[in-house]
Design an enzyme around this catalytic site. Structure first.
Site, PDB file in Angstrom:
ATOM      1  N   LYS A   1      50.728  49.922 -93.027  1.00  0.00           N
ATOM      2  CA  LYS A   1      49.771  50.532 -93.970  1.00  0.00           C
ATOM      3  C   LYS A   1      50.264  51.848 -94.585  1.00  0.00           C
ATOM      4  CE  LYS A   1      46.057  47.762 -92.451  1.00  0.00           C
ATOM      5  NZ  LYS A   1      45.353  46.814 -93.271  1.00  0.00           N
TER       6      LYS A   1
ATOM      7  N   ASP B   1      48.881  49.257 -80.942  1.00  0.00           N
ATOM      8  CA  ASP B   1      48.844  48.811 -82.334  1.00  0.00           C
ATOM      9  C   ASP B   1      48.204  49.923 -83.159  1.00  0.00           C
ATOM     10  OD1 ASP B   1      48.312  47.727 -84.788  1.00  0.00           O
ATOM     11  OD2 ASP B   1      47.599  45.797 -84.030  1.00  0.00           O
TER      12      ASP B   1
ATOM     13  N   TYR C   1      42.353  42.957 -83.402  1.00  0.00           N
ATOM     14  CA  TYR C   1      43.080  42.115 -84.360  1.00  0.00           C
ATOM     15  C   TYR C   1      44.476  42.696 -84.524  1.00  0.00           C
ATOM     16  CZ  TYR C   1      44.290  39.938 -88.853  1.00  0.00           C
ATOM     17  OH  TYR C   1      44.902  39.237 -89.869  1.00  0.00           O
TER      18      TYR C   1
HETATM   19  N1  HOZ Z   1      42.927  42.069 -92.353  1.00  0.00           N
HETATM   20  C1  HOZ Z   1      42.874  43.102 -93.328  1.00  0.00           C
HETATM   21  C2  HOZ Z   1      41.881  44.142 -92.981  1.00  0.00           C
HETATM   22  N2  HOZ Z   1      41.793  44.535 -91.654  1.00  0.00           N
HETATM   23  C3  HOZ Z   1      42.540  42.556 -94.673  1.00  0.00           C
HETATM   24  C4  HOZ Z   1      43.712  42.502 -95.514  1.00  0.00           C
HETATM   25  C5  HOZ Z   1      43.438  42.073 -96.954  1.00  0.00           C
HETATM   26  O1  HOZ Z   1      42.591  41.237 -97.194  1.00  0.00           O
HETATM   27  O2  HOZ Z   1      44.112  42.580 -97.818  1.00  0.00           O
END
Ligand code: HOZ
Length: 427
Positions: free
Chosen positions: A267, A239, A144
């Site tokens: 992050k 990534d 992802y």
């Molecule tokens: N896609 C995010 C975790 N891999 C989630 C982000 C969120 O919901 O804050």
């Protein structure tokens, strides 16, 4: 656990926010539940609006490496805010942040700040296309890279959680430029390159895939990707949005000794404020506007509060020897979980690197998305619910990674292990 106020807020939210949430995985659909709403968070604990306190292993999906609201970050943000919250013109914090990233991340010679991990991967892919003059991009099943059109194919995280790894709204012409391959199968990558290597702008890979659970590369896999991209003049994009500044100062590339061409980050470098970054070889980064022909921009990029928060968090990690502390806590959790699961005779896989971990209820070794999908989601759901009832909050999806922070101490890990023991009785 009483959740009256959370339930009320969720009903209200659903009227004005699609699905009641601003990011799908937060909706708790995959665990047959409804989200709680957080009133405050400090250290390794969060408290919902009904006053329930929980030990948190989501850590705002990764950024909270020091725990929630660490004093050093609060002070840095407050102090920066006194001088203004956004300028839209260069500020000194950006230069400091760029210097730190170049210093810490082995392959990065130049870096551009953005506002999210999605922006980072999207911009890195555009840059790779502009630099090579090619269109096709190779990505891997279950990886992802945010909600970028051409990468939202066979994706992990919320897309996988909700059973829609291919999103509606992505034109098939865009998706056609994306070549999807199974993770950890180097032969397939080599075969695609020998067929159309001169059309492939980039290979993008999550350094350790952490949005379909947590998957590790087989010995030689990452170096194999590095070699094949170098051979065909394609850009190798790492990534490290999840792993960067999390598994080590220099991310997976430091641990594994791999030198990608470009790296996407996010992050942890924002200290909990919205941040992303992408960087790499100067020769490629110089293709970006204003020096080069690849356009990329952002009003809030390099925002002084986000830069100050991130700098404070990273320096505190260094000062504390934070990565060693995280390894110690991660090992304590892993040993305890393994002992409990072995005693219960349950089939499982526990993947961990430092403070990142994922428990899969399957006997299959986890090597790619197919093996992830063998994990028992019904058992996971029961486990998640039983943990939450005991005040331990894990990610509400079997396809997300758990995070330990420096604020998790022995006593919280031991409380968590007691909860695991009790939760498994209910399975
Ligand atoms: N896609 C995010 C975790 N891999 C989630 C982000 C969120 O919901 O804050």
């Amino acid at each position: 656990m009483k959740r009256d106020l959370s339930d009320k807020l969720f009903q209200a939210a659903k009227k004005t926010i699609p699905g009641g949430v601003n990011s799908p995985v937060r909706a708790f659909k995959n665990v047959d539940g409804e989200p709680f709403f957080v009133r405050r968070a400090k250290g390794c604990k969060i408290e919902d609006v009904d006053g329930n306190q929980m030990i948190d292993y989501v850590g705002t999906w990764g950024p909270a490496i020091l725990g929630h609201a660490p004093e050093c970050v609060l002070e840095a943000v407050a102090s920066a805010a006194k001088d203004g919250v956004s300028f839209g013109i260069p500020n000194p914090y950006e230069v400091e942040m760029a210097g730190l990233i170049v210093d810490w991340v082995p392959s990065v010679e130049k870096v551009r700040m953005v506002n999210s991990g999605t922006e980072a991967t999207m911009s890195a892919v555009r840059l790779a296309r502009g630099y090579t003059g090619r269109n096709k991009v190779v990505k891997f099943e279950g990886c992802y890279h945010g909600h970028v059109d051409s990468l939202l194919v066979a994706a992990g995280s919320g897309a996988l959680t909700h059973g829609e790894p291919d999103s509606a709204g992505v034109p098939s012409a865009f998706a056609a430029e994306t070549i999807i391959l199974p993770y950890n199968d180097l032969e397939k990558v080599r075969a695609v390159f020998s067929e159309m290597g001169d059309q492939i702008a980039a290979v993008i890979v999550e350094s350790y895939p952490a949005n379909a659970g947590l998957i590790f590369p087989k010995e030689g896999y990452l170096q194999g990707l590095r070699d094949v991209t170098a051979q065909y003049g394609s850009v190798f994009i790492f990534d490290e949005v999840m792993t960067g500044f999390r598994v080590a100062r220099g991310g997976v590339q430091e641990l594994e000794g791999i030198t990608p061409d470009l790296t996407a980050m996010g992050k942890v470098i924002g200290g909990g404020l919205p941040v992303g970054a992408f960087g790499g070889k100067a020769e490629i980064m110089n293709y970006l506007a204003p020096d080069g022909p690849v356009y990329q921009a952002g009003t809030l990029s390099g925002n002084p509060l986000a830069m100050a928060a991130g700098l404070a968090q990273l320096r505190e990690m260094d000062r504390l020897g934070g990565y060693c502390m995280l390894e110690k806590m991660g090992a304590r959790l892993e040993v305890g979980v393994r002992e409990i699961l072995a005693a219960k005779g349950l089939e499982y896989q526990f993947n961990r690197v430092g403070s990142m971990f994922c428990l899969f209820f399957t006997n299959e070794e986890i090597v790619n998305l197919d093996s992830v999908m063998t994990a028992d989601t019904v058992v996971f759901r029961k486990f998640f619910t039983a943990m939450l009832e005991q005040g331990v909050y894990m990610a509400p999806s079997p396809y997300e990674t758990g995070f330990i922070s420096v604020a998790h101490g022995d006593s919280e890990i031991d409380t968590t292990l007691e909860a695991v023991d009790a939760a498994l009785v209910k399975i």
